[in-house]
Write an enzyme that holds these catalytic residues in place. Structure first.
Site, PDB file in Angstrom:
ATOM      1  N   CYS A  11      48.031 -16.155  23.314  1.00 66.55           N
ATOM      2  CA  CYS A  11      49.113 -15.195  23.536  1.00 66.55           C
ATOM      3  C   CYS A  11      48.902 -14.466  24.863  1.00 66.55           C
ATOM      4  O   CYS A  11      48.922 -15.104  25.909  1.00 66.55           O
ATOM      5  CB  CYS A  11      49.245 -14.241  22.349  1.00 66.55           C
ATOM      6  SG  CYS A  11      50.835 -13.358  22.334  1.00 66.55           S
ATOM      7  N   HIS A  22      50.539 -18.540  18.400  1.00 68.89           N
ATOM      8  CA  HIS A  22      49.312 -18.105  17.726  1.00 68.89           C
ATOM      9  C   HIS A  22      48.803 -19.218  16.809  1.00 68.89           C
ATOM     10  O   HIS A  22      49.329 -19.384  15.706  1.00 68.89           O
ATOM     11  CB  HIS A  22      49.590 -16.850  16.889  1.00 68.89           C
ATOM     12  CG  HIS A  22      49.830 -15.629  17.703  1.00 68.89           C
ATOM     13  ND1 HIS A  22      48.827 -14.748  18.033  1.00 68.89           N
ATOM     14  CD2 HIS A  22      50.963 -15.140  18.268  1.00 68.89           C
ATOM     15  CE1 HIS A  22      49.327 -13.759  18.760  1.00 68.89           C
ATOM     16  NE2 HIS A  22      50.622 -13.977  18.925  1.00 68.89           N
ATOM     17  N   GLU A  79      46.203 -19.209  15.079  1.00 72.33           N
ATOM     18  CA  GLU A  79      45.631 -18.582  13.878  1.00 72.33           C
ATOM     19  C   GLU A  79      46.699 -18.185  12.863  1.00 72.33           C
ATOM     20  O   GLU A  79      46.379 -17.851  11.712  1.00 72.33           O
ATOM     21  CB  GLU A  79      44.786 -17.360  14.274  1.00 72.33           C
ATOM     22  CG  GLU A  79      45.547 -16.102  14.604  1.00 72.33           C
ATOM     23  CD  GLU A  79      46.155 -16.065  15.999  1.00 72.33           C
ATOM     24  OE1 GLU A  79      46.707 -15.009  16.361  1.00 72.33           O
ATOM     25  OE2 GLU A  79      46.086 -17.077  16.740  1.00 72.33           O
TER      26      GLU A  79
END
Length: 208
Positions: free
Chosen positions: A85, A190, A192
């Site tokens: 990001c 992202h 994650e």
């Protein structure tokens, strides 16, 4: 293998930490720190980033020697680094969020606000979006083109050298959502927060 997730007070990075630890299991030692010696001795580094371009750059600069250590790790020693990001956005020369701010300058380019085309596109760009893989990238091994990843951002990285772009996403225009330049990797989305495919990208980075 030692992997450092750089903790420089840039917001909540618990989901990044948890995802890397889930993938690493007991095979990889994951450190979460801004300790310069631990970063230097790492095999790989992860640079997360939440908030504005300026706030993240300011937070990096607030830790004495951190930017120099990251430059040494990435540019001089050419060890693998993954920016996530705003971590990716800081690769740029300049960012224009809040005010003009100097970035790390690892990949020449700028970070500008996404053109919402007179409010046709909502900002921030939040949610799942399809990615278009435009060149073979080590972190996309086993990831099919047109896969969906999770985004939260209002600004986009525009690199001068388009050959570093490994994937784009269509939101207002073709936004850069992944780059690869030698040992430097970055995702605007992202991983994650991108379910199993995101964990696969993390696994690919750890396997470099």
């Amino acid at each position: 293998m030692n992997v450092t997730i750089v903790d420089y007070n840039s917001g909540n990075i618990s989901s990044v930490i948890n995802s890397f630890k889930e993938v690493a299991k007991d095979k990889v030692n994951i450190e979460v720190t801004s300790d310069l010696n631990k970063i230097r001795s790492s095999d790989k580094v992860v640079l997360p980033g939440q908030g504005s371009f300026k706030s993240c750059v300011d937070a990096l600069n607030a830790i004495n020697g951190l930017v120099e250590t990251l430059n040494e790790f990435t540019v001089t020693n050419k060890k693998p680094l993954l920016g996530i990001c705003v971590g990716l956005q800081m690769f740029a020369d300049l960012g224009y969020e809040e005010t003009e701010t100097k970035g790390l300058g690892w990949i020449s380019g700028k970070v500008s606000k996404i053109d919402n085309q007179n409010n046709k596109f909502k900002l921030p760009h939040i949610g799942w979006n399809e990615i278009n893989i435009v060149k073979e990238s080590k972190i996309f091994e086993g990831i099919k083109n047109k896969s969906h990843m999770y985004f939260v951002h209002s600004y986009e990285f525009i690199p001068d050298d388009k050959s570093v772009i490994s994937a784009t996403t269509d939101y207002s225009s073709n936004i850069v959502c992944s780059v690869e330049k030698e040992n430097i990797f970055g995702t605007q989305f992202h991983p994650e927060k991108s379910d199993k495919l995101g964990l696969k990208i993390i696994e690919n980075f750890l396997n470099l």
